[in-house]
Every structure is written in structure tokens, then in C-alpha cells.
Design an enzyme around this catalytic site. Structure first.
Site, PDB file in Angstrom:
ATOM      1  N   ASP A   1     -26.811   2.638 -24.721  1.00  0.00           N
ATOM      2  CA  ASP A   1     -27.872   2.062 -23.887  1.00  0.00           C
ATOM      3  C   ASP A   1     -29.034   1.498 -24.686  1.00  0.00           C
ATOM      4  OD1 ASP A   1     -26.747   2.469 -21.408  1.00  0.00           O
ATOM      5  OD2 ASP A   1     -27.362   4.561 -21.365  1.00  0.00           O
TER       6      ASP A   1
ATOM      7  N   HIS B   1     -26.524  11.812 -27.641  1.00  0.00           N
ATOM      8  CA  HIS B   1     -25.282  11.735 -26.871  1.00  0.00           C
ATOM      9  C   HIS B   1     -24.602  13.085 -26.940  1.00  0.00           C
ATOM     10  CE1 HIS B   1     -21.414  10.277 -25.445  1.00  0.00           C
ATOM     11  NE2 HIS B   1     -22.061   9.215 -25.015  1.00  0.00           N
TER      12      HIS B   1
HETATM   13  N1  ACO Z   1     -34.791  12.356 -27.697  1.00  0.00           N
HETATM   14  C1  ACO Z   1     -35.288  13.451 -28.320  1.00  0.00           C
HETATM   15  N2  ACO Z   1     -34.583  14.584 -28.492  1.00  0.00           N
HETATM   16  C2  ACO Z   1     -33.335  14.613 -28.020  1.00  0.00           C
HETATM   17  C3  ACO Z   1     -32.758  13.492 -27.383  1.00  0.00           C
HETATM   18  C4  ACO Z   1     -33.537  12.340 -27.231  1.00  0.00           C
HETATM   19  N3  ACO Z   1     -33.060  11.258 -26.617  1.00  0.00           N
HETATM   20  N4  ACO Z   1     -31.502  13.816 -26.996  1.00  0.00           N
HETATM   21  C5  ACO Z   1     -31.297  15.068 -27.395  1.00  0.00           C
HETATM   22  N5  ACO Z   1     -32.399  15.550 -28.009  1.00  0.00           N
HETATM   23  C6  ACO Z   1     -32.567  16.898 -28.607  1.00  0.00           C
HETATM   24  C7  ACO Z   1     -32.932  17.891 -27.504  1.00  0.00           C
HETATM   25  O1  ACO Z   1     -34.312  17.993 -27.307  1.00  0.00           O
HETATM   26  C8  ACO Z   1     -32.314  19.152 -28.048  1.00  0.00           C
HETATM   27  O2  ACO Z   1     -33.161  19.666 -29.057  1.00  0.00           O
HETATM   28  P1  ACO Z   1     -33.339  21.246 -29.252  1.00  0.00           P
HETATM   29  O3  ACO Z   1     -31.983  21.760 -29.609  1.00  0.00           O
HETATM   30  O4  ACO Z   1     -34.332  21.360 -30.360  1.00  0.00           O
HETATM   31  O5  ACO Z   1     -33.834  21.786 -27.942  1.00  0.00           O
HETATM   32  C9  ACO Z   1     -31.042  18.677 -28.735  1.00  0.00           C
HETATM   33  O6  ACO Z   1     -31.305  17.323 -29.117  1.00  0.00           O
HETATM   34  C10 ACO Z   1     -29.825  18.716 -27.823  1.00  0.00           C
HETATM   35  O7  ACO Z   1     -30.178  17.985 -26.626  1.00  0.00           O
HETATM   36  P2  ACO Z   1     -29.478  18.186 -25.229  1.00  0.00           P
HETATM   37  O8  ACO Z   1     -30.333  17.558 -24.170  1.00  0.00           O
HETATM   38  O9  ACO Z   1     -29.099  19.629 -25.059  1.00  0.00           O
HETATM   39  O10 ACO Z   1     -28.160  17.334 -25.430  1.00  0.00           O
HETATM   40  P3  ACO Z   1     -27.146  16.968 -24.299  1.00  0.00           P
HETATM   41  O11 ACO Z   1     -25.842  16.804 -24.970  1.00  0.00           O
HETATM   42  O12 ACO Z   1     -27.220  17.881 -23.143  1.00  0.00           O
HETATM   43  O13 ACO Z   1     -27.713  15.558 -23.768  1.00  0.00           O
HETATM   44  C11 ACO Z   1     -28.137  13.310 -23.419  1.00  0.00           C
HETATM   45  C12 ACO Z   1     -27.195  14.322 -24.065  1.00  0.00           C
HETATM   46  C13 ACO Z   1     -28.301  13.643 -21.933  1.00  0.00           C
HETATM   47  C14 ACO Z   1     -27.522  11.925 -23.536  1.00  0.00           C
HETATM   48  C15 ACO Z   1     -29.491  13.375 -24.154  1.00  0.00           C
HETATM   49  O14 ACO Z   1     -29.322  13.036 -25.508  1.00  0.00           O
HETATM   50  C16 ACO Z   1     -30.542  12.485 -23.501  1.00  0.00           C
HETATM   51  O15 ACO Z   1     -31.148  12.903 -22.502  1.00  0.00           O
HETATM   52  N6  ACO Z   1     -30.770  11.254 -24.037  1.00  0.00           N
HETATM   53  C17 ACO Z   1     -31.713  10.333 -23.460  1.00  0.00           C
HETATM   54  C18 ACO Z   1     -31.116   9.639 -22.250  1.00  0.00           C
HETATM   55  C19 ACO Z   1     -30.065   8.637 -22.637  1.00  0.00           C
HETATM   56  O16 ACO Z   1     -30.238   7.797 -23.510  1.00  0.00           O
HETATM   57  N7  ACO Z   1     -28.927   8.692 -21.908  1.00  0.00           N
HETATM   58  C20 ACO Z   1     -27.805   7.768 -22.103  1.00  0.00           C
HETATM   59  C21 ACO Z   1     -26.625   8.498 -22.686  1.00  0.00           C
HETATM   60  S1  ACO Z   1     -25.282   7.401 -22.968  1.00  0.00           S
HETATM   61  C22 ACO Z   1     -24.629   7.159 -21.449  1.00  0.00           C
HETATM   62  O17 ACO Z   1     -24.692   7.943 -20.550  1.00  0.00           O
HETATM   63  C23 ACO Z   1     -23.945   5.898 -21.220  1.00  0.00           C
END
Ligand code: ACO
Length: 380
Positions: free
Chosen positions: A316, A262
Site C-alpha cells: 500500500d 506486514h
Molecule cells: N508502524 C509502526 N510500528 C509498527 C507498524 C507500523 N506500520 N506495523 C507494526 N509495527 C510494530 C508494532 O507496533 C509492534 O511493535 P511491538 O512489538 O514493539 O509492540 C510490532 O511491529 C508488531 O506489530 P503488530 O501490529 O503486532 O503486527 P501485525 O502482524 O499484527 O500487523 C499490520 C500487521 C496490521 C499490517 C501492521 O503492520 C499495521 O497495522 N500496518 C499499518 C497498516 C497497513 O499498512 N496495512 C496494510 C497491510 S498490507 C495489506 O493489507 C494489503
């Protein structure tokens, strides 16, 4: 004028408004609506009570709540022309697209716009909160070739939705769990769909266009659409033994694990904890879902591998398991999220127009200048 030189991808950490609607502390796992902790609202408030709180900034007294509930009840039906329009939508279309189109179509029927008038604001709130669930349930029945079921006045908001969807009166525990789930999803500060609603609201357009815009944004897999993908993922994994190999493979390919991570929470999302508890109540009464065991193992494995990055279950992760047990088809999970979030979007609409300045951010241009125009016959 302040000059902002630093570009922050995804506007991470950049305040875009001042708001008193909700508060999140992502380090401590705190979520509050108008200052009230989500745990307390989940235990004591109904979705409609929280909707009132979010939009008008205070808990309704008994009379205000009764009037609000009665007005919502009186506006649950949708016009036959909207039903006829929805009948023409392809059955194969995603219900979020059907909802977006139907929400926008409401603007054709209620085209008056009087944003300075509190009565207009209240009427629009009532209409949207009342009709969105009816439109979601109607599309579900119509795509199966059935006529939509009319709302029932003797059922409260959540029980009525489950009744319109499944064509039978829900068990009281199922209705209560669904109501708590709506309560949990009602608002969450400035996420993508709320920001989208605020940007649209800042042009002073009508509330139906605003909700349609927010619904479109919520549908993406990185936002509300993740709950569908969580169930797809659990089905694909298929057994507890397959969890770790699946996880290793995804991480090796740098793919995200749906339902985890998140932008704000760096601990387990408080809503995920409450939803997990609701799922357990449903399993106890109606039988355990085998995907729950897979989910628990996944949470354990992700914690071992990714907790150092602050990656924990988000809202979620467990919501899909709850919805499945309530008989809600997977592709309706995000429309159900929208039914709840309409409360937060409308609260932000009201707040936005009370302190409005149109959103017009800037950019850092990375293109060229003074480029010569090449006639088409000379282009490669
Ligand atoms: N699985 C594995 N690794 C992850 C995940 C995940 N679900 N989420 C973040 N990371 C890692 C990234 O790979 C990144 O690693 P790095 O720094 O080594 O490259 C680090 O954590 C930061 O990730 P970002 O994508 O930059 O984080 P951001 O804040 O932009 O994204 C998001 C947040 C979009 C929710 C992301 O965690 C994600 O895509 N999760 C999966 C989709 C999901 O469940 N969405 C629902 C969110 S809740 C909602 O909207 C109601």
C-alpha cells in the site's frame, strides 16, 4: 480429532487451509502465483491472464485467453436496475460501501446456484471480473451527478476501466501501469479478506455474497484501506523536512505508520518494489509528484527506526502514488484494490468448494458460569 489448546491472536501462523494458489516467503520477499514469481508475471503477463492462471491453475493458451477476454468484454455492462439502485446511494457514501452493496445486489439478478457445475463457476467468474470495474467507475461518475460511461469494446480490460472512470482514453503507459498494478494486487494467500471470502464460501452460498463479504473486509484501514491513509499521511506531512518529526511523534504515541509492516513480510514487500518502479515510470513521463520525495524520505527514516522489527514498506505504500498519477481519486484506491483482488477471492472460492468443510473454529471461553438472572427492578 486434534485438540488445539494454544490460542493465537489473529490466527497468526495457524494454517486454515491447504492451497496451491499462491505462495509467500516473508523472510525472503518472495510472492508466487501458482509457482510463478510475481516479478515475472508483472513483466510478462496481463491481469486477465494472471486471473485465469489463479482461478484455473494454468496459464491459458492463446485460444483460452481470447475466449476469456471476449467473454469478459461481453459482460462488462451492468443492468439498468443496478445503475438505478446505485443512483440512490448518497454521494457522500464511501465507494467501498457502494461496491459492497452493488456486488451483493448482483446475487438478486443471478440467483441460480449450481456449485457442482463448471459452467456455472465460469459464468460467475466472468460476470464478477467483468462487472466490478464497471460498478466502481459508474458510482464515481454518478456521485458527481453524471451518467455512467458505457464500456468500450475496442479497449482492453485496464484501458477500458480508466476510460470509464476518467471519460477519456488513457495513455498506453498509464493503461499498462494500471494493468501491472492490478496484477500485483490480484492474490496474496490467506489475508483477512480472502479468509472472509473462504469462510463465506464454506457455507456454499452464492459467489456474489462471497465477494460482498470480502469487499467489506478489505475496506478496513489495517487491510486494503491503508493505501488511502498513506496519501492522507503524506499530505499531512507536507514536506521532506517534516518527515522525521512526524515519525518521532507517531512512534512516541505508539501509533502505526500507514503503508509499513506486514504480518508475513519481514523485508520490503516485493510488490512495493515493483510499484515504486512503476511510479517512477509515470513520473518520468507525466511529471514528478512532490509526495514521492516525502515517501522516499519516510521509507529511509522508517528503515533506520524500525527495520530491527522487520517493518518495511508494504504494497500500500507506493500504490497510492501510482493511482494518484493515473487520475484515480483517493477514496477509490481500495475499490481499485478490490477490482484486482476479486481474482484471488474467486480462485479461493473455487478451491474452497472443491475441498469444502464449513469453517467452525472454537474459542476459549473467559466468561462466568451459572450466573443468577436478576429481575430488571432489582438491577442497579
Ligand atoms: N508502524 C509502526 N510500528 C509498527 C507498524 C507500523 N506500520 N506495523 C507494526 N509495527 C510494530 C508494532 O507496533 C509492534 O511493535 P511491538 O512489538 O514493539 O509492540 C510490532 O511491529 C508488531 O506489530 P503488530 O501490529 O503486532 O503486527 P501485525 O502482524 O499484527 O500487523 C499490520 C500487521 C496490521 C499490517 C501492521 O503492520 C499495521 O497495522 N500496518 C499499518 C497498516 C497497513 O499498512 N496495512 C496494510 C497491510 S498490507 C495489506 O493489507 C494489503
Amino acid at each position: 480429532m486434534t485438540s488445539v489448546c494454544e490460542y493465537r491472536a489473529g490466527l497468526e501462523g495457524v494454517p486454515v487451509t491447504q492451497s496451491s494458489i499462491s505462495f509467500v516467503d516473508g523472510q525472503k520477499g518472495i510472492l508466487e502465483y501458482r509457482g510463478i514469481p510475481i516479478e515475472e508475471l508483472a513483466a510478462k503477463s496481463t491481469f486477465l491472464e494472471s486471473t485465469y492462471l489463479l482461478i484455473w491453475g494454468k496459464l491459458p493458451n492463446r485460444q483460452e485467453l481470447e475466449e476469456f477476454k471476449r467473454d469478459i468484454q461481453n459482460h462488462r455492462r451492468i443492468k439498468y436496475r443496478i445503475r438505478d439502485m446505485m443512483k440512490c446511494f448518497p454521494e457522500s457514501g464511501h465507494p467501498m460501501d457502494a461496491l459492497q452493496a452493488s456486488a451483493a445486489a448482483l446475487g438478486l439478478f443471478y440467483s441460480r446456484r449450481d456449485l457442482d457445475n463448471p459452467v456455472y463457476i465460469r459464468d460467475a467468474v466472468v460476470r464478477l471480473v467483468a462487472k466490478i470495474p464497471t460498478m466502481v467507475a459508474a458510482f464515481q461518475l454518478m456521485r458527481k451527478g453524471n451518467d455512467p460511461v458505457q464500456p468500450r469494446d475496442d479497449l482492453d480490460y485496464s484501458a477500458n476501466f480508466l476510460y470509464m472512470l476518467n471519460e477519456r482514453e488513457p495513455d498506453p503507459l498509464a493503461a499498462r501501469v494500471f494493468d501491472v498494478s492490478l496484477n500485483l494486487h490480484a492474490e496474496h494467500t490467506i489475508n483477512a479478506s480472502t479468509f472472509s471470502a473462504m469462510v463465506t464460501a464454506s457455507t456454499l452460498t452464492d459467489p456474489y455474497a462471497i465477494i460482498a463479504s470480502a469487499v467489506g473486509t478489505l475496506g478496513g484501514p489495517l487491510h486494503g484501506g491503508a493505501n488511502e491513509e498513506v496519501i492522507d499521511m503524506l499530505e499531512q506531512i507536507g514536506s521532506v523536512e517534516n518527515v522525521r518529526p512526524y515519525l518521532e511523534d507517531r512512534l512516541e504515541r505508539k501509533a502505526k505508520i500507514m503503508g509499513f509492516g506486514h504480518r508475513v513480510y519481514k523485508v520490503k514487500d516485493p510488490r512495493a518494489t515493483i510499484l515504486q518502479n512503476l511510479a517512477e515510470q509515470l513520473f518520468e513521463k507525466f511529471g514528478r509528484d512532490k509526495y514521492y520525495d516525502i515517501a522516499i524520505e519516510m521509507e529511509r527514516a522508517v528503515e533506520e527506526k524500525l527495520s530491527h522489527k522487520g517493518i518495511y514498506p508494504n504494497v500500500d505504500f507506493y500504490s497510492g502514488l501510482v493511482y494518484r498519477k493515473l487520475g484515480i481519486p483517493t477514496d477509490l484506491f481500495t475499490p481499485v484494490f478490490a477490482i484486482a483482488r476479486v481474482a484471488g477471492w474467486l480462485a479461493h472460492w473455487k478451491e474452497q468448494i472443491e475441498q469444502n468443510r464449513i469453517f467452525r473454529p472454537t474459542q476459549i471461553y473467559t466468561g462466568e458460569h451459572q450466573v443468577t438472572y436478576i429481575p430488571i427492578e432489582e438491577r442497579e
